[in-house]
Design a protein around this motif. Sequence first.
Motif, PDB file in Angstrom:
ATOM      1  N   UNK A 220      -6.260  -0.561  13.640  1.00 65.25           N
ATOM      2  CA  UNK A 220      -5.113  -0.803  13.748  1.00 65.25           C
ATOM      3  C   UNK A 220      -4.335  -1.154  12.341  1.00 65.25           C
ATOM      4  N   UNK A 221      -4.955  -1.978  12.345  1.00 67.95           N
ATOM      5  CA  UNK A 221      -3.802  -2.275  10.712  1.00 67.95           C
ATOM      6  C   UNK A 221      -4.360  -1.832   8.910  1.00 67.95           C
ATOM      7  N   UNK A 222      -5.267  -1.284   9.838  1.00 65.89           N
ATOM      8  CA  UNK A 222      -5.608  -0.472   8.235  1.00 65.89           C
ATOM      9  C   UNK A 222      -4.657   1.009   8.559  1.00 65.89           C
ATOM     10  N   UNK A 223      -4.534   1.623   9.610  1.00 65.39           N
ATOM     11  CA  UNK A 223      -3.566   2.695   9.630  1.00 65.39           C
ATOM     12  C   UNK A 223      -2.368   1.740   9.467  1.00 65.39           C
ATOM     13  N   UNK A 224      -1.916   1.637   9.557  1.00 71.25           N
ATOM     14  CA  UNK A 224      -0.243   1.005   9.201  1.00 71.25           C
ATOM     15  C   UNK A 224      -0.112   0.821   7.489  1.00 71.25           C
ATOM     16  N   UNK A 225      -1.451  -0.131   7.592  1.00 71.03           N
ATOM     17  CA  UNK A 225      -1.273  -0.180   5.674  1.00 71.03           C
ATOM     18  C   UNK A 225      -1.315   0.778   4.741  1.00 71.03           C
ATOM     19  N   UNK A 226      -2.499   1.975   5.585  1.00 72.14           N
ATOM     20  CA  UNK A 226      -1.969   4.025   5.261  1.00 72.14           C
ATOM     21  C   UNK A 226      -0.657   4.176   5.368  1.00 72.14           C
ATOM     22  N   UNK A 227      -0.175   3.695   6.687  1.00 74.39           N
ATOM     23  CA  UNK A 227       1.089   4.785   6.562  1.00 74.39           C
ATOM     24  C   UNK A 227       1.976   3.880   5.434  1.00 74.39           C
ATOM     25  N   UNK A 228       2.048   2.750   5.279  1.00 70.83           N
ATOM     26  CA  UNK A 228       3.611   1.699   4.542  1.00 70.83           C
ATOM     27  C   UNK A 228       3.213   2.311   2.964  1.00 70.83           C
ATOM     28  N   UNK A 229       1.648   2.708   2.622  1.00 68.71           N
ATOM     29  CA  UNK A 229       1.022   2.527   1.424  1.00 68.71           C
ATOM     30  C   UNK A 229       1.470   4.722   1.136  1.00 68.71           C
ATOM     31  N   UNK A 230       2.039   5.210   1.681  1.00 68.40           N
ATOM     32  CA  UNK A 230       1.338   6.569   1.815  1.00 68.40           C
ATOM     33  C   UNK A 230       3.674   7.051   1.549  1.00 68.40           C
ATOM     34  N   UNK A 231       3.954   6.119   2.180  1.00 68.21           N
ATOM     35  CA  UNK A 231       5.807   6.210   1.936  1.00 68.21           C
ATOM     36  C   UNK A 231       6.829   6.008   1.520  1.00 68.21           C
ATOM     37  N   UNK A 232       5.330   4.622   0.554  1.00 68.50           N
ATOM     38  CA  UNK A 232       6.168   4.701  -0.727  1.00 68.50           C
ATOM     39  C   UNK A 232       5.688   5.726  -1.411  1.00 68.50           C
ATOM     40  N   UNK A 233       4.891   6.599  -1.869  1.00 67.92           N
ATOM     41  CA  UNK A 233       4.246   7.293  -2.619  1.00 67.92           C
ATOM     42  C   UNK A 233       5.649   8.494  -2.565  1.00 67.92           C
ATOM     43  N   UNK A 234       5.563   8.668  -1.095  1.00 64.38           N
ATOM     44  CA  UNK A 234       6.740   9.807  -0.520  1.00 64.38           C
ATOM     45  C   UNK A 234       8.268   9.050  -1.273  1.00 64.38           C
ATOM     46  N   UNK A 235       8.443   7.578  -1.333  1.00 63.34           N
ATOM     47  CA  UNK A 235       9.846   7.379  -2.034  1.00 63.34           C
ATOM     48  C   UNK A 235      10.021   7.890  -3.278  1.00 63.34           C
ATOM     49  N   UNK A 236       8.975   7.913  -3.681  1.00 63.30           N
ATOM     50  CA  UNK A 236       9.628   8.170  -5.348  1.00 63.30           C
ATOM     51  C   UNK A 236       9.587   9.732  -5.494  1.00 63.30           C
ATOM     52  N   UNK A 237       9.317  10.605  -4.723  1.00 63.44           N
ATOM     53  CA  UNK A 237       9.669  11.927  -4.638  1.00 63.44           C
ATOM     54  C   UNK A 237      10.463  11.972  -4.121  1.00 63.44           C
ATOM     55  N   UNK A 238      11.656  11.466  -3.113  1.00 65.82           N
ATOM     56  CA  UNK A 238      12.492  11.398  -3.361  1.00 65.82           C
ATOM     57  C   UNK A 238      13.940  10.972  -3.763  1.00 65.82           C
ATOM     58  N   UNK A 239      13.435  10.002  -4.269  1.00 68.21           N
ATOM     59  CA  UNK A 239      14.494   9.399  -5.433  1.00 68.21           C
ATOM     60  C   UNK A 239      15.687  10.086  -6.008  1.00 68.21           C
ATOM     61  N   UNK A 240      14.595  11.256  -6.608  1.00 71.94           N
ATOM     62  CA  UNK A 240      16.116  11.873  -6.976  1.00 71.94           C
ATOM     63  C   UNK A 240      16.887  13.187  -6.241  1.00 71.94           C
TER      64      UNK A 240
END
Length: 328
Positions: free
Chosen positions: A87-107
């Motif tokens: 469960x801890x790993x899955x939450x970490x994966x989510x946080x990592x991916x949302x940061x990647x998505x956030x960079x794309x959303x910045x514009x």
Amino acid sequence: MYIYSGASQPEESSHVDDQEKYEQFMARIEAGEKIEADDWMPDDYRQALIKLISMHGISEIMGALPEKEWVPKAPTLKRKLGIMAKVQDEMGHGQLLLRVAEDLMRPYGKTRGDLMDDLLSGDLKFHNVFHMPTKTWADAGMVGWLVDGAAIISQTNMLDASYGPYQRALQRICQEEVFHAQHGEAIIMALAEGTEHQRQILQESLNRWWSALLMFFGPKSADTTGSSKQDIMIKYRIRKSSNEELRQAFLDKYLPRVFSLGLTVPDETAHYDEEKGEWVYQQPDWNEFKQIIKNKGPRSKERLRLREVAYENNRWVRQALTSEAVGS
């Protein structure tokens, strides 16, 4: 289009310059180069990435919830520790991916917080399998063995994705998902080698999950113009294979293992066609699939409510961090 209605588009130069940039962009992709967050990219490429990565990230977070239910009910301390780590790993994966998505959303002036708002409003979907109930300990094993197994097949298909930040995140995520699948397989093997009752609840679990597993990869593309979501992602080398190719790879890998355990699938038509070189199976109810991803699945409301309560309860943490950042 972008997941936020009315979002302002990033400013770009003239159409002539854009055409030149597009040709250079495609040449880079075809040469195997990686696109980075600050590089120029076509809008449909950015849109496809945002939808894919935000859905992947949110699904990792929502996917922790079915197994989280079994942390206090796991049969031994060892099993509790194992599922807690997962469960801890899955939450970490989510946080990592949302940061990647956030960079794309910045514009677009959007952040990870907007993604969570979209999840709670129903605008951002999460994977169909995580709307399903986990009724028994066998279901916890099934999520690890077959659901994570399906995820590995889907994600390794993108390990050479043209977008560098996502490709690098997947390198780490796939390594950890292999351990998750092994964790689930260990639970399944223990049940398969156990009592008649344990084998029965294992078979019942597989029966419950079978349709959801077939739906995991999405329907075949009915679009013949090359403009479907999966075609766009293949065109831009975000992924290599179609939905059906991934489903066939899953069946190739796991159906022989299922049968070797003396288990069956709830589909009398399922068999390998030697002439065609593929598995024949009964299509799941894709109308049901559409309802599930509209948050009308068996546990959709409960899971979303859990996420909403957690988000609200921790609002003070986000506010404190924001205030500290502003103050510094």
